[in-house]
Design an enzyme around this catalytic site. Structure first.
Site, PDB file in Angstrom:
ATOM      1  N   ARG A  71       0.855  -1.193   0.000  1.00  0.00           N
ATOM      2  CA  ARG A  71       0.000   0.000   0.000  1.00  0.00           C
ATOM      3  C   ARG A  71       0.888   1.239   0.000  1.00  0.00           C
ATOM      4  O   ARG A  71       1.620   1.472   0.976  1.00  0.00           O
ATOM      5  CB  ARG A  71      -0.894  -0.007   1.244  1.00  0.00           C
ATOM      6  CG  ARG A  71      -1.850   1.173   1.367  1.00  0.00           C
ATOM      7  CD  ARG A  71      -2.683   1.023   2.619  1.00  0.00           C
ATOM      8  NE  ARG A  71      -3.429  -0.227   2.620  1.00  0.00           N
ATOM      9  CZ  ARG A  71      -4.002  -0.754   3.704  1.00  0.00           C
ATOM     10  NH1 ARG A  71      -3.917  -0.127   4.876  1.00  0.00           N
ATOM     11  NH2 ARG A  71      -4.658  -1.892   3.618  1.00  0.00           N
ATOM     12  N   HIS A 116       1.416  -2.457   5.568  1.00  0.00           N
ATOM     13  CA  HIS A 116       1.233  -2.712   4.136  1.00  0.00           C
ATOM     14  C   HIS A 116       2.270  -1.951   3.304  1.00  0.00           C
ATOM     15  O   HIS A 116       2.688  -2.430   2.249  1.00  0.00           O
ATOM     16  CB  HIS A 116      -0.165  -2.284   3.697  1.00  0.00           C
ATOM     17  CG  HIS A 116      -1.250  -3.242   4.054  1.00  0.00           C
ATOM     18  ND1 HIS A 116      -1.547  -4.355   3.300  1.00  0.00           N
ATOM     19  CD2 HIS A 116      -2.128  -3.240   5.088  1.00  0.00           C
ATOM     20  CE1 HIS A 116      -2.569  -4.994   3.842  1.00  0.00           C
ATOM     21  NE2 HIS A 116      -2.942  -4.342   4.934  1.00  0.00           N
ATOM     22  N   ASP A 123      -3.927  -8.562   2.757  1.00  0.00           N
ATOM     23  CA  ASP A 123      -5.312  -8.788   3.165  1.00  0.00           C
ATOM     24  C   ASP A 123      -5.880  -9.828   2.217  1.00  0.00           C
ATOM     25  O   ASP A 123      -5.807  -9.649   0.985  1.00  0.00           O
ATOM     26  CB  ASP A 123      -6.137  -7.506   3.044  1.00  0.00           C
ATOM     27  CG  ASP A 123      -5.718  -6.429   4.028  1.00  0.00           C
ATOM     28  OD1 ASP A 123      -5.030  -6.762   5.010  1.00  0.00           O
ATOM     29  OD2 ASP A 123      -6.088  -5.261   3.812  1.00  0.00           O
ATOM     30  N   GLU A 181      -8.229  -7.855  12.762  1.00  0.00           N
ATOM     31  CA  GLU A 181      -8.730  -8.066  11.397  1.00  0.00           C
ATOM     32  C   GLU A 181      -8.414  -9.493  10.965  1.00  0.00           C
ATOM     33  O   GLU A 181      -7.255  -9.841  10.758  1.00  0.00           O
ATOM     34  CB  GLU A 181      -8.067  -7.071  10.432  1.00  0.00           C
ATOM     35  CG  GLU A 181      -8.380  -5.623  10.777  1.00  0.00           C
ATOM     36  CD  GLU A 181      -7.611  -4.621   9.924  1.00  0.00           C
ATOM     37  OE1 GLU A 181      -7.980  -3.431   9.929  1.00  0.00           O
ATOM     38  OE2 GLU A 181      -6.637  -5.028   9.249  1.00  0.00           O
ATOM     39  N   HIS A 184      -5.995  -9.993   7.770  1.00  0.00           N
ATOM     40  CA  HIS A 184      -4.739  -9.237   7.701  1.00  0.00           C
ATOM     41  C   HIS A 184      -3.580 -10.063   8.265  1.00  0.00           C
ATOM     42  O   HIS A 184      -3.591 -10.453   9.433  1.00  0.00           O
ATOM     43  CB  HIS A 184      -4.932  -7.948   8.509  1.00  0.00           C
ATOM     44  CG  HIS A 184      -3.732  -7.070   8.613  1.00  0.00           C
ATOM     45  ND1 HIS A 184      -3.723  -5.777   8.143  1.00  0.00           N
ATOM     46  CD2 HIS A 184      -2.500  -7.257   9.154  1.00  0.00           C
ATOM     47  CE1 HIS A 184      -2.551  -5.209   8.395  1.00  0.00           C
ATOM     48  NE2 HIS A 184      -1.786  -6.104   9.014  1.00  0.00           N
TER      49      HIS A 184
END
Length: 202
Positions: A71, A116, A123, A181, A184
């Site tokens: 990311r 990320h 994910d 999460e 994740h």
């Protein structure tokens, strides 16, 4: 792309992906800065571990579907700006029904420095190889709610088994979970643990 980052599908043949932040189907309700192409990117080390996880999943009748990998930092910055904007209600019911926008940082669903951005976090979920249908997990990607936590109650036995299968696969293949999460996971041996990349995904 930076030479340290690669397209996962080129290194893990047959893997499925749906890069949510390159689409309108995410908690911001629009494509996110830095996601120019609908591809998932990561380090070579991430790809090697995902290839192992894909093989492990297949032995149980599952495939892997990726929602996000690397990311760009500019995307994280975009999330932070979004959290400060006035509520419009467009994605609240689906993604953060029980909290307000600023709380996504306070509760650990978004961070100013995301793992990320180091290129070795992913994910993902499981799907059934026989049908292509997603395995029930008790909530979708980026549902920022207590029910998404690994120790959450209120999910069905089938959903709990789906999470357990994913966790067992990923941990066996060298990943660690994020407790808030279920989707994740981060590689234990990250090749760039102190580097936060900001190269757009093109």
């Amino acid at each position: 792309m930076d030479e340290k980052l690669v397209f996962v599908d080129e290194f893990v043949p047959g893997i499925r992906w749906d890069a949510k932040y390159a689409t309108w189907d995410n908690f911001t309700g629009r494509p996110v800065d830095g996601y120019v192409a609908n591809r998932v990117v990561g380090t070579r080390a991430l790809c090697a571990a995902l290839a192992e996880a894909q093989h492990e999943a297949a032995s149980l009748g599952y495939g892997l579907l990726l929602w996000d990998g690397y990311r760009p930092q500019r995307a994280v910055d975009c999330f932070l700006r979004w959290s400060e904007q006035a509520e419009d209600g467009r994605t609240k019911l689906r993604h953060y029904p029980n909290i307000e926008r600023p709380e996504i940082l306070e509760r650990g669903y978004v961070a100013a420095r995301s793992g990320h951005s180091r290129g070795s976090t992913v994910d993902l979920t499981l799907y059934h190889l026989a049908t292509g249908d997603l395995a029930p997990m008790g909530g979708g990607h980026d549902l920022m709610d207590r029910i998404s936590h690994h120790d959450a109650g209120g999910i069905t036995p089938v959903e709990a088994r789906g999470r357990q299968h994913l966790r067992a696969i990923m941990e066996h293949c060298g990943f660690r979970r994020y407790n808030r999460e279920w989707w994740h996971y981060t590689l234990n041996d990250e090749p760039f643990p102190d580097t936060y990349f900001d190269v757009p995904i093109r």
